[in-house]
Design an enzyme around this catalytic site. Sequence first.
Site, PDB file in Angstrom:
ATOM      1  CG  HIS A  26      -0.365   0.158   2.524  1.00  0.00           C
ATOM      2  ND1 HIS A  26      -0.166  -0.897   3.373  1.00  0.00           N
ATOM      3  CD2 HIS A  26       0.100   1.253   3.165  1.00  0.00           C
ATOM      4  CE1 HIS A  26       0.379  -0.457   4.494  1.00  0.00           C
ATOM      5  NE2 HIS A  26       0.564   0.838   4.395  1.00  0.00           N
TER       6      HIS A  26
ATOM      7  CG  ASP B 282      -0.068  -4.181   2.580  1.00  0.00           C
ATOM      8  OD1 ASP B 282       0.185  -3.602   1.506  1.00  0.00           O
ATOM      9  OD2 ASP B 282      -0.274  -3.590   3.646  1.00  0.00           O
TER      10      ASP B 282
ATOM     11  N   GLY C 209       3.313   6.878   8.130  1.00  0.00           N
ATOM     12  CA  GLY C 209       4.673   7.015   7.639  1.00  0.00           C
ATOM     13  C   GLY C 209       5.556   5.844   8.043  1.00  0.00           C
ATOM     14  CG  ASN C 210       6.282   4.312  12.010  1.00  0.00           C
ATOM     15  OD1 ASN C 210       5.758   5.235  12.642  1.00  0.00           O
ATOM     16  ND2 ASN C 210       7.538   3.942  12.196  1.00  0.00           N
ATOM     17  CB  SER C 211       3.179   1.857   6.019  1.00  0.00           C
ATOM     18  OG  SER C 211       1.932   1.653   6.602  1.00  0.00           O
TER      19      SER C 211
ATOM     20  N   GLY D 236     -12.570 -22.434  -4.664  1.00  0.00           N
ATOM     21  CA  GLY D 236     -13.951 -22.210  -5.069  1.00  0.00           C
ATOM     22  C   GLY D 236     -14.964 -22.700  -4.070  1.00  0.00           C
ATOM     23  CB  VAL D 237     -15.154 -24.071  -0.957  1.00  0.00           C
ATOM     24  CG1 VAL D 237     -15.089 -25.298  -1.837  1.00  0.00           C
ATOM     25  CG2 VAL D 237     -13.800 -23.788  -0.316  1.00  0.00           C
ATOM     26  CD  GLN D 238     -20.421 -18.897  -0.006  1.00  0.00           C
ATOM     27  OE1 GLN D 238     -21.007 -18.663   1.044  1.00  0.00           O
ATOM     28  NE2 GLN D 238     -21.007 -18.753  -1.178  1.00  0.00           N
ATOM     29  CB  ILE D 239     -14.760 -22.785   4.457  1.00  0.00           C
ATOM     30  CG1 ILE D 239     -13.830 -21.587   4.345  1.00  0.00           C
ATOM     31  CG2 ILE D 239     -14.487 -23.795   3.367  1.00  0.00           C
ATOM     32  CD1 ILE D 239     -12.352 -21.938   4.407  1.00  0.00           C
TER      33      ILE D 239
END
Length: 500
Positions: free
Chosen positions: A130, A160, A232-234, A290-293
């Site tokens: 980011h 990230d 700013g620390n990112s 391809g699943v909902q868990i």
Amino acid sequence: MSHILRNHRTAALVGAAIIAGAACLPLALNASNAVAAPSDNGGILAPNGSFASIVDADKPAVVTITTTMKATDVSADQESPMDEQFRQFFEDQGIPLPRQAPQKRPSQQAMALGSGFIISRDGVIVTNNHVIDNAVDIKVTLDDGTELPAKLIGTDPKSDVAVLKIEAGKPLQTIAWGDSDRLKLGDQILAIGNPFGIGTTVTAGIVSARGRDLHSGPYDDFIQIDAPINHGNSGGPLVDRSGNVVGINTAIYSPNGGSVGVGFAIPSDEAKAIVAKLQKDGSIDHGYLGVQIQPVTKDVADAVGLDKTGGALVAAVTADTPAAHAGLKPGDIVTSVGGESVKTPKDLSRLVADLSPGAKKSLSVWRDGKTIDLNVTVGTNEEGQKQAAAESPDAQDQSSGQPSLGIGLADLTPDVRQQLNLPRSINGAVVAKVAPDKSAAAAGIQSGDVIVSVNDRPVHNARDVKTAIADAGKAGRKSVLLLVERDGNKTFVAVPFGAA
């Protein structure tokens, strides 16, 4: 008390946030505004009373990253996905977040500032995605003040993490990776970065918690720290008492824009592997199932005959996906992937995300009272797709109570189908009444819900449901597992007999 699980498939990335989130600083800030909230570190001390030797060794390898961003027309009163994820995370735990008043955002090319650290003497730098996301120009300022253009080597939004390269014309000071798995609660740590653009700053604290899930993606396993980090620390390093990197400072919770002692860092053991892939390939293709868990609670385990909780319960399988081709079905409980144990839905999310598209793996699945093995060819997580994604904590809480039967059922007549806007492909029994003093109501079962299976046994009418429930009781089951259709979504709810 449990409620019926809803479908929350949000996959927000860990990104810059105004109230809470990434500590990446827009350069519109001036010195008069750079005032952080006071923070008490509780008198953290190194064994000899000083961290000076660590700072002397590591500070030259920490850099400031300045980016010129693509201009956007987003108004300042619009909340980012990460803001919303943090708001949900803390409000779920009774911590309200104030909303900032709308502000006008000038129409101009934006600039932002973050931190990073050098891992090789030829100028390879690690930071957060980011920090450089949407950047059209990236500059790196070394500890001695030298400013150099940077080339983007690779980036992975889902974790990230990003990797940059600079050409300094000389060997650079580096900082080594440490072992984040060895961190324990209470261990001392240092955060190094450039908060508010005022210059490289060192803060000290301890590890406050491990394994924080901010619901931003499959890799959420943050280290929580109380060392003050700010905008700013990112991308800056989190180091241990040996001076090695054990995390990448990434996000903060803050009601006022400054540090209140709740920061989050990506563990080094996770980041190191991702950085190596980015250096080699420039990007990472994450696996897709391809699943909902959802979690396997004690009630769910009792309902399906498991002697202990653990695994990931498949609530739905998307058509024409690797999971569907492998033969996974709703009601299956995935207990391992390629021999690696799956104890929670997050385990499955991470294992799937780590696989390369095209990889062939064996899934161990609990189905119909026994373990079976299914072979799956992992797909690619293209734009718009989601990895096997665990339900959000509010959904997990909803499945962890003491549901019970206490419902009146009716058949799906043509009139009922029309009222509920149900396609003819949906069969089952509609819940016509819910007893308010029974646990079914507490479980979130509502009038109008359609029960489509009981303990993985498809049902076509109210009689089938009653028979299946009775059979479960005769078989000695302590609960039943209902697959419920509501508003076009299917989800499981376990109902224990003992709480009736």
